[in-house]
Scaffold this motif. Structure first.
Motif, PDB file in Angstrom:
ATOM      1  N   GLN A  54       0.835  -1.213   0.000  1.00 19.23           N
ATOM      2  CA  GLN A  54       0.000   0.000   0.000  1.00 19.23           C
ATOM      3  C   GLN A  54       0.870   1.264   0.000  1.00 19.23           C
ATOM      4  N   CYS A  55       1.895   1.287   0.879  1.00 25.08           N
ATOM      5  CA  CYS A  55       2.805   2.454   0.946  1.00 25.08           C
ATOM      6  C   CYS A  55       3.470   2.685  -0.396  1.00 25.08           C
ATOM      7  N   PHE A  56       3.951   1.602  -0.984  1.00 20.29           N
ATOM      8  CA  PHE A  56       4.672   1.673  -2.260  1.00 20.29           C
ATOM      9  C   PHE A  56       3.747   2.216  -3.353  1.00 20.29           C
ATOM     10  N   VAL A  57       2.545   1.658  -3.414  1.00 15.36           N
ATOM     11  CA  VAL A  57       1.587   2.082  -4.437  1.00 15.36           C
ATOM     12  C   VAL A  57       1.190   3.548  -4.224  1.00 15.36           C
ATOM     13  N   SER A  62       1.186   8.984  -6.242  1.00 15.36           N
ATOM     14  CA  SER A  62       1.319  10.439  -6.080  1.00 15.36           C
ATOM     15  C   SER A  62       2.371  11.004  -7.046  1.00 15.36           C
ATOM     16  N   LYS A  63       3.320  10.170  -7.471  1.00 12.85           N
ATOM     17  CA  LYS A  63       4.345  10.647  -8.427  1.00 12.85           C
ATOM     18  C   LYS A  63       3.904  10.451  -9.876  1.00 12.85           C
ATOM     19  N   GLY A  64       2.746   9.824 -10.063  1.00  7.00           N
ATOM     20  CA  GLY A  64       2.259   9.586 -11.433  1.00  7.00           C
ATOM     21  C   GLY A  64       3.008   8.467 -12.144  1.00  7.00           C
ATOM     22  N   ASN A  65       3.656   7.579 -11.395  1.00  6.30           N
ATOM     23  CA  ASN A  65       4.383   6.472 -12.043  1.00  6.30           C
ATOM     24  C   ASN A  65       3.453   5.303 -12.349  1.00  6.30           C
ATOM     25  N   LYS A  66       3.785   4.588 -13.407  1.00  4.78           N
ATOM     26  CA  LYS A  66       3.082   3.328 -13.660  1.00  4.78           C
ATOM     27  C   LYS A  66       3.691   2.258 -12.753  1.00  4.78           C
ATOM     28  N   VAL A  67       2.862   1.329 -12.309  1.00  8.35           N
ATOM     29  CA  VAL A  67       3.347   0.283 -11.389  1.00  8.35           C
ATOM     30  C   VAL A  67       3.029  -1.081 -11.981  1.00  8.35           C
ATOM     31  N   GLY A 107      11.155   2.932 -16.464  1.00  9.48           N
ATOM     32  CA  GLY A 107      10.552   3.899 -15.541  1.00  9.48           C
ATOM     33  C   GLY A 107       9.398   3.365 -14.707  1.00  9.48           C
ATOM     34  N   TYR A 108       9.098   2.078 -14.816  1.00  5.65           N
ATOM     35  CA  TYR A 108       8.025   1.519 -13.982  1.00  5.65           C
ATOM     36  C   TYR A 108       8.515   1.323 -12.549  1.00  5.65           C
ATOM     37  N   ALA A 109       7.593   1.456 -11.597  1.00  8.07           N
ATOM     38  CA  ALA A 109       7.853   0.981 -10.240  1.00  8.07           C
ATOM     39  C   ALA A 109       7.419  -0.490 -10.219  1.00  8.07           C
ATOM     40  N   LEU A 196      -4.839   2.069  -8.492  1.00  9.63           N
ATOM     41  CA  LEU A 196      -4.098   2.814  -9.518  1.00  9.63           C
ATOM     42  C   LEU A 196      -4.867   2.896 -10.830  1.00  9.63           C
ATOM     43  N   GLY A 197      -5.956   2.166 -10.919  1.00 12.31           N
ATOM     44  CA  GLY A 197      -6.711   2.136 -12.177  1.00 12.31           C
ATOM     45  C   GLY A 197      -5.876   1.549 -13.297  1.00 12.31           C
TER      46      GLY A 197
END
Ligand code: PMT
Length: 341
Positions: A54-57, A62-67, A107-109, A196-197
């Motif tokens: 949850q913290c990671f996501v 909030s940074k707009g990164n794709k995960v 650039g993905y998390a 994250l949708g």
């Protein structure tokens, strides 16, 4: 002296590795889901694992990164609660660990849900080779221990990428060992990722056991021969693991793009099985691979097309098939995001 062949004992004989004559199991229904998760115990660390995910996501949202959630390695099936024996499978986690590196480069998390002690991104280059890690070291001019010349440049590049991923908190490592731990973790992380949708991507490369022993039938202690022998043989009674992919698509992470893998050993079956998988589970992409050639070629199957990705004869031995797979998956993910905007 003749040069000795490198012997690899971890590879099964590919002609008989997996028996796919067993018919496919039905898709898991809502009832199967409730029954499985109500009658098997969650791992005791599950809340902690969910908190980390949850913290990671939240951070990357909030940074707009794709995960991306990458699952990797094989699940085990314990035969005893105090586990002495278990059933395992061949996967070392090469596909998952390698893919995670290419996702990070783009650039993905990455949430890396992996079999504990299987290959990890970056350390995979050194951890499971036939070299002892001390072989990478040498004595420097001043007598101190340094990295040997022939490995230094490459290791420096790997180290830089690893450090960048670590410094930017782009890689979360979460382990599993048993199939039960895997299923509880997969469900929980998928539900977290759903917030994250469409920026969420699930990339399911783990080799998941098809059979298991429910907790209600699991002996507490080491199986004693006299208790379980029938006619001089040990008889193990396994239940099918529900096929949860449909639950994942419909309920756990309906907004995410979902990519599953299909492993076969018979090339005449591969495309049909990939298509069947899409029809059964209604997700976006199946990547088909054959046990024998999985490091050299894969096929992407979607509702509209089938496309092969292959390494060429001239590609050096350092070129990895994941360098073709990941950009192609990302392109589909970008289209998916655009189409669902
Ligand atoms: O680790 P390597 O040596 O590099 O090998 C990589 C790999 C061959 C394991 C990998 O590329 C691969 O094919 N992984 C999927 C293997 C597999 O489990 O196939 P399957 O036919 O059992 O399952 C198909 C899909 O259904 C999987 O994506 C799995 O996530 C899903 N599944 C499986 C079992 C289950 N109970 N529920 C599921 O949803």
């Amino acid at each position: 002296m003749p040069q000795l062949r490198q012997i690899h004992t971890s590879q099964p004989s590919t002609s008989s590795a997996i028996d796919r004559s067993v018919p496919d199991f039905p898709v898991a229904a809502v009832d199967d889901e409730s029954h499985y998760f109500a009658s098997n115990e969650p791992p005791e660390y599950l809340d902690e694992l969910v908190k980390e995910a949850q913290c990671f996501v939240d951070e990357h949202k909030s940074k707009g990164n794709k995960v991306v959630l990458v699952t990797s390695g094989g699940t085990t099936v314990p035969l005893e609660n105090n586990t002495v024996r278990f059933i395992d499978n061949f996967s070392a986690g090469t596909r998952g660990a390698t893919s995670a590196e290419y996702f990070l480069e783009e650039g993905y998390a990455v949430i890396f849900l992996h079999r504990e002690f299987s290959l990890l991104p970056y350390s995979r280059h050194y951890s499971h080779t036939t070299n002892c890690f001390l072989d990478y070291m040498a004595e420097g001019k001043d007598g101190s221990l340094v990295i040997a010349d022939k490995y230094r440049d490459e290791m420096h590049q790997v180290w830089k990428k690893y450090n960048e991923a670590r410094d930017k908190n782009l890689l979360l490592l979460l382990p599993f060992t048993t199939v039960n731990q895997y299923l509880f973790s997969l469900r929980a992380i998928a539900q977290v990722m759903d917030t994250l949708g469409t920026s969420a991507l699930l990339y399911l490369a783990a080799a998941v056991s098809d059979f298991f022993i429910p907790v209600s039938r699991m002996p507490e202690h080491k199986i004693q021969a006299q208790d379980h022998m029938e006619g001089g043989k040990l008889v193990v009674n396994l239940d099918p693991v529900p096929k949860f992919l449909r639950r994942l698509v419909d309920n756990w992470a309906p907004g995410a793009m979902i990519t599953s893998f299909k492993l076969e050993t018979d090339k005449d079956l591969l495309l049909r099985k990939c298509t069947q998988s899409l029809e059964r589970y209604h997700h976006q992409l199946v990547i088909g691979n054959l046990l024998q050639t999985r490091k050299k070629e894969v096929v992407f199957v979607t509702n509209t097309k089938q496309q092969w990705y292959r390494l060429k004869d001239g590609d050096g031995e350092n070129k990895e098939i994941e360098s073709l797979i990941i950009p192609a998956v990302i392109q589909q993910h970008d289209e998916y995001i655009k189409n669902h905007a």
